[in-house]
Design a protein around this motif. Structure first.
Motif, PDB file in Angstrom:
ATOM      1  N   CYS A  53       1.015  -1.123   0.007  1.00 45.24           N
ATOM      2  CA  CYS A  53      -0.109  -0.082  -0.151  1.00 45.24           C
ATOM      3  C   CYS A  53       0.849   1.328   0.130  1.00 45.24           C
ATOM      4  N   ILE A  54       0.815   2.064  -0.770  1.00 47.56           N
ATOM      5  CA  ILE A  54       1.756   3.078  -1.164  1.00 47.56           C
ATOM      6  C   ILE A  54       1.109   4.248  -0.528  1.00 47.56           C
ATOM      7  N   VAL A  55      -0.371   4.049   0.074  1.00 49.13           N
ATOM      8  CA  VAL A  55      -0.763   5.388   0.775  1.00 49.13           C
ATOM      9  C   VAL A  55      -0.270   5.208   2.324  1.00 49.13           C
ATOM     10  N   ASP A  83      -9.051   1.572 -14.192  1.00 47.95           N
ATOM     11  CA  ASP A  83      -9.532   2.490 -13.438  1.00 47.95           C
ATOM     12  C   ASP A  83      -9.178   2.631 -11.920  1.00 47.95           C
ATOM     13  N   ARG A  84      -9.149   1.221 -11.627  1.00 45.83           N
ATOM     14  CA  ARG A  84      -8.674   1.029 -10.088  1.00 45.83           C
ATOM     15  C   ARG A  84      -7.342   1.366  -9.887  1.00 45.83           C
ATOM     16  N   THR A  85      -6.331   0.850 -10.885  1.00 47.29           N
ATOM     17  CA  THR A  85      -5.164   0.890 -10.563  1.00 47.29           C
ATOM     18  C   THR A  85      -4.928   2.429 -10.736  1.00 47.29           C
ATOM     19  N   ALA A  86      -5.401   3.131 -11.496  1.00 44.09           N
ATOM     20  CA  ALA A  86      -5.134   4.792 -11.582  1.00 44.09           C
ATOM     21  C   ALA A  86      -5.522   5.435 -10.365  1.00 44.09           C
ATOM     22  N   PHE A 103      -5.680   4.279  -7.455  1.00 40.45           N
ATOM     23  CA  PHE A 103      -4.632   3.913  -6.406  1.00 40.45           C
ATOM     24  C   PHE A 103      -3.344   4.701  -6.645  1.00 40.45           C
ATOM     25  N   ALA A 104      -2.846   4.822  -7.970  1.00 41.51           N
ATOM     26  CA  ALA A 104      -1.835   5.596  -8.278  1.00 41.51           C
ATOM     27  C   ALA A 104      -1.876   7.006  -8.071  1.00 41.51           C
ATOM     28  N   TYR A 105      -2.967   7.568  -8.141  1.00 46.02           N
ATOM     29  CA  TYR A 105      -3.136   9.021  -7.921  1.00 46.02           C
ATOM     30  C   TYR A 105      -4.095   9.292  -6.823  1.00 46.02           C
ATOM     31  N   GLY A 106      -4.302   8.457  -6.086  1.00 47.91           N
ATOM     32  CA  GLY A 106      -5.009   8.835  -4.839  1.00 47.91           C
ATOM     33  C   GLY A 106      -6.450   9.175  -5.023  1.00 47.91           C
ATOM     34  N   ILE A 107      -7.037   8.770  -5.862  1.00 48.34           N
ATOM     35  CA  ILE A 107      -8.493   9.119  -6.383  1.00 48.34           C
ATOM     36  C   ILE A 107      -9.183   8.106  -5.472  1.00 48.34           C
TER      37      ILE A 107
END
Ligand SMILES: [Zn+2]
Lengths: 350, 690
Positions: A269-271, A321-324, A326-330
């Motif tokens: 988890c990068i968050v 969508d979901r990967t984006a 995750f990557a951009y914190g949306i």
């Protein structure tokens, strides 16, 4: 006449030589006066001399002088144009000459590509670099391509995870990009090395992470000697290319009807880095599921007349969508389809 | 599936720390989404898979844990207090639909004191999130969640004639179920009936009339196996999903049916009942165990790692498979009945891989043995389109493929929309036949949020019926309205117009090298009358553009003028443009002349090109419109145009006189063909070179 012709040529050469030396507005004006000056300009004087030319040569001589005049004029104009660009007429340090260089730059507006398209291209580029090619297929599919050929028996509960929007009994909106795997394997012989991006549809009640339409990309390799180790190595490289060299990746067993063995791929988890028990992204597990994958089920190969004893394959799929997100914190998937330009333009030039 | 760790310990000893257990379960594919603490117990919410019904009970999960921790399952005995009376003397079981009910076991427990369950049983039931009902119902739930084998208990006194018949429902039959609903039974539904009427919907739910009540004395225990597809169809048709149907439709363990019945009977006799002697076990075609060949070589070939032989034998054994060496490096593996998912070598290899550990399989790069050399023109072209339109200042959007049928009809694409049978909502019940309404909604959304202009494009499919066939067509849609982006401090804001959109399409066609293309005035349902063009390539229409009908914009609450276009890319891409070839860069200077003239308003600008095309003008390189205006200084029925004509000779420098001659030629022809009037004194005859 010959004499005049020589003079024209001589003047042309002299002009060219002088023109090369022109470096500022002053020297340009001097050159213009020297050649085109109303009284004593070299070319003006030639026109005077034309009067003395005998009638039979007058026409030709006139043409030569006119040509010279035109080319001199053109050249002088061109130099003027260049000078005005390179050297603004106002220079020096006086208050009047001061330029405010802190004024904002003038940007041409360039439109913003949709973030999902950008992200899809990022993913595609990683795989194109590894020798994959891109394939596409129809969005309205038959039950055979969407389910049966992929080893979903009719009436099997496995279909419950792929809630389907139907057009007719046998016609549906594809629930994943996997039917394209079948279409490609039907027409191409191994080795196959493809990625398949596209819109997919599920009968999902909209919530922050589920929508009835989203983008998926999947990959398929079928070859002699394709192994689970290749699947791991390739997907690990892909994930590092997308999320950075240091990202941690894990493969864990899962189930998909069309792969055996199957694996879910989680990344760290990068968050929260697993430090936040109430993390919205990983629920405190420290891991975020991003890919489904596995070795192509032998039945799927048989369905397309590829001998599973000779060939093996591996495949993966992920939601763009979901990967984006995750990557951009949306946090809301619907942002991608609201098309609020204040959202989309964040991904382009500001 | 809820899994109580306390319950698991009935079957296997687990003494590793909980977090370690959860982590290791994850790595064999059993992920606990949540862990609930319940007085000393921990209840995991385990994710299960549609192909693994064996993990829908504690025994199956315990078996996985045993294999993972290399532990054997505990032996447990189920003592029975038996009556002298044989079950067959009391009850009779007949299966009339063998293919839908491969096995049916049953027995009777007499004199069961129906009442509250003992504490330990209540705890088990509560751990599953259920409310304890009475000891009989609780026992059946206990067996289901312990073993994944659903059992059903009938009030035996309510079973007419003591006869159990497994048959298909008869036309018009109904059943009032345990929840009090009256189910209309269809002829393909399997029921459990007594001598006269259905008493339960097989494998799904029991009937109210034969349910356990405080007055029940004798209990008939049913432990059967039903056809998964039949159960699924029945449950779906009636909109029911029960713990029993959920398991049967995934495949229950046909070998375990007798044991589950005896477990239930044992528990009920421990509570005071007495079981009939001997189990009725109707099993017309006993299951033949599946036997699968497993090759060591194949494990390495698929996984890319050498797994030790001993590991393979050990782990499959612990999972309940019977492994026999066949040849060197090859085994015959007999699949236990509870593993309905295993039938092929690949399935066994997955089992080996799961317990060997995916993390111990090496990571290797997938070798490229050959390249696919086919060219993907479509992607290249889409890339050019995107690049061009972004460069023209249009933003990209992605809209739903679904559409509101009313909105779709109003837009007037003229295409027969494709209906969705089971849409998410009635406002998304057809597939779009045009991209324009979606783009218009994007304009409305953004204008409503304070943006002063919206200029967007989308690349996406539209769908429609063409007779019996459905068609899927890739389209490009554009909408432009309001102020153009990019105003800065040196130039003020500018409003978009029709020509902005047309220019974008021209740039697009040029970027794609689909030249020459043409526009033709042609009305279209999207646009105001006389305010639309068709885009033509090779004489065929490939798209349209125009000023959107005011009523369409108004319906989307947009009160500004909206310019829109739609291009059929599927159609366009089917055409082949001429191969592109470069033209040599000119070596000699050209000359240009600006000509200002008045033109009748009724005459179209493109007539100039048509007139000039008919003339033989080798020196005319091209011409462009530089300025166009009308106003008080010129007659009302005229417009003033300034056109720049470019002249060049390929082999030498032009002379002023020859340019003059061509220019006069052009003026003469335009005058006679189009009635142009040169603007006296306004002619800018300055010569330019470029
Ligand atoms: Zn987290």
């Amino acid at each position: 006449m010959a004499d005049l012709k020589d003079r024209v040529e001589g003047l042309r050469k002299a002009f060219e030589a002088e023109a090369l030396k022109v470096g500022d507005a002053k020297s340009l004006e001097e050159l213009r006066t020297a050649f085109l000056g109303r009284k004593k300009g070299h070319v003006t004087l030639l026109f005077e001399d034309l009067k003395t030319v005998p009638a039979e040569g007058k026409r030709e001589a006139g043409r030569l002088i006119n040509e010279l005049k035109e080319s001199v004029t053109v050249r002088l104009d061109a130099i003027e144009g260049q000078l005005s660009l390179a050297w603004p007429s106002v220079s020096g340090t006086s208050a009047e000459a001061k330029l405010d260089l802190t004024l904002p730059g003038r940007k041409k507006y360039v439109g913003a590509a949709h973030p999902l398209v950008l992200f899809q291209q990022e993913i595609e580029n990683v795989f194109l670099g590894m020798g994959f090619t891109i394939e596409e297929g129809p969005e309205i599919e038959t039950d055979y391509y969407n389910f049966e050929a992929l080893n979903f028996p009719p009436h099997h509960p496995a279909r419950d995870s792929w809630d389907t929007l139907y057009i007719k009994d046998d016609l549906l909106l594809r629930t994943h990009t996997s039917p394209v795997q079948i279409r490609v394997m039907e027409k191409k012989k191994p080795p196959i090395r493809i990625i398949i991006p596209g819109r997919v549809f599920r009968r999902e009640t909209p919530d922050p992470t589920h929508l009835p339409m989203f983008m998926q990309i999947e990959g398929l390799v079928v070859d002699e000697g394709a192994t689970f180790a290749h699947l791991k190595g390739t997907l690990e490289y892909f994930i590092r290319a997308l999320f950075g060299e240091k990202i941690k990746v894990r493969f864990r067993p899962s189930f998909f009807p069309f792969t055996e063995p199957s694996a879910e791929v989680d990344i760290e988890c990068i968050v929260c880095g697993g430090q936040d028990k109430s993390c919205r992204v990983c629920s405190g597990t420290g891991w975020k599921e991003i890919l489904g994958s596995g070795m192509v089920d032998p039945q799927v190969l048989k369905n397309v007349n590829i001998d599973p004893e000779k060939y093996s394959g591996w495949a993966f799929g992920l939601g763009i969508d979901r990967t984006a997100m995750f990557a951009y914190g949306i946090t809301e998937m619907r942002h991608f389809y609201e098309n609020d330009l204040r959202f989309i333009r964040q991904f382009g030039a500001k | 599936m809820k899994i109580s760790l306390d319950w698991i310990r009935e079957f296997v000893t687990v003494d590793i720390p909980r977090q370690e257990l959860l982590d290791r379960l994850t790595m064999i594919g059993l992920v606990a989404d949540t862990v609930e603490e319940r007085d000393g117990d921990a209840v995991l919410d385990l994710e299960t898979y549609a192909n693994r019904p064996d993990t829908l009970g504690h025994l199956g999960v315990a078996r996985e844990i045993g294999a993972m921790l290399e532990l054997s399952l505990k032996e447990k005995s189920w003592p029975l207090a038996e009556l002298p009376q044989a079950t067959t003397e009391i009850a009779d079981v007949q299966i009339s639909s063998e293919n839908l009910c491969p096995r049916y076991c049953g027995l009777v427990v007499r004199d069961v004191p129906v009442g509250p369950s003992p504490d330990w049983l209540r705890r088990r039931v509560e751990a599953m999130g259920l409310r304890p009902i009475n000891n009989v119902v609780d026992v059946s739930n206990y067996v289901l969640f312990a073993t994944a084998q659903p059992i059903h208990t009938f009030d035996f006194g309510k079973i007419g004639g003591g006869k159990i018949v497994v048959r298909k429902a008869k036309r018009g039959e109904t059943l009032k179920d345990l929840d009090g609903r009256t189910l209309e039974l269809a002829a393909d539904m399997l029921v459990i009936a007594d001598e006269s009427r259905p008493v339960a919907l097989a494998g799904v739910i029991g009937g109210e009339a034969s349910g356990i009540t405080d007055a029940t004395r004798d209990v008939f225990i049913e432990s059967a196996n039903f056809d998964p597809v039949s159960i699924r169809k029945t449950a779906k048709k009636l909109g029911l999903s029960t713990d029993a149907s959920y398991r049967f439709e995934r495949g229950a363990d046909v070998g375990f049916a007798p044991q589950a019945a005896l477990m239930a009977a044992s528990l009920l006799t421990q509570m005071g009942g007495q079981a009939s002697r001997g189990l009725i076990d109707v099993y017309p075609k006993p299951h033949k165990p599946k036997s699968v060949r497993l090759r060591l070589r194949r494990i390495a070939e698929l996984l890319g790692v050498d797994v030790p032989e001993s590991f393979v034998v050990e782990v499959l054994g612990r999972l309940g498979f019977r492994v026999e060496a066949a040849h060197k490096g090859s085994w015959r593996v007999e699949v236990p009945t509870f593993r309905v998912d295993v039938g092929r070598e690949a399935d066994l290899i997955e089992e080996v891989a799961r317990f060997y550990g995916y993390d111990r399989i090496p990571s290797e790069f997938s070798p490229v043995r050959s390249f696919d050399l086919s060219v993907n023109r479509k992607r290249e072209r889409l890339g050019r389109i995107r690049q061009t339109l972004l460069g023209q200042g249009f933003d990209e959007v992605i809209n739903w493929s679904f559409a509101d049928p009313e909105r779709e009809a109003a837009a007037g694409s003229g295409l027969q929309p494709v209906d969705v049978q089971n849409p998410i909502s009635s406002r998304a019940s057809v597939l779009r036949t045009t991209l324009v309404p979606g783009l218009l909604e994007n304009a409305a959304w953004n204008l409503n949020r304070g943006l002063e202009g919206v200029h967007v494009f989308e690349l996406g499919n539209v769908f429609y019926w063409e007779g019996e066939k459905h068609r899927e067509e890739l389209r490009l849609g554009l909408v432009s309205t309001g102020l153009l982006p990019g105003a800065g401090w040196t130039s003020g804001p500018a409003e978009t117009d029709f020509y902005v959109l047309k220019g974008a399409l021209e740039a697009l066609m040029e970027a794609l090298r689909f030249e020459p293309f043409a526009f033709e005035e042609r009305d279209h349902a999207y646009f105001e009358e006389g305010r639309a063009l068709a885009l033509l390539y090779k004489g065929q229409p490939v798209g349209c553009l125009g000023i959107l009908r005011k009523s369409l914009a108004a319906a989307a609450s947009v009160d500004r003028t909206v310019f829109a276009a739609e291009i059929d890319l599927t159609g366009l891409f089917e055409k082949t443009p001429k191969p592109f070839q470069y033209a040599p860069v000119p070596r000699f200077p050209g000359v240009s002349r600006d000509l200002s003239f008045l033109l009748d308003r009724g005459v179209a600008y493109q007539e100039i090109g048509k007139v000039l095309a008919k003339l033989n003008l080798p020196l005319l390189e091209g011409f462009e419109l530089r300025d166009r205006f009308s106003g008080p200084s010129i007659p009302a029925d005229k417009v003033s145009l300034t056109v720049r004509f470019r002249f060049r000779h390929p082999q030498r420098t032009l002379v002023a006189e020859e340019v003059d001659r061509v220019e006069q030629d052009i003026v003469g022809h335009l005058r006679s063909a189009m009635n142009i009037q040169l603007r006296e004194g306004k002619i800018d005859n300055r010569t330019r070179a470029n």
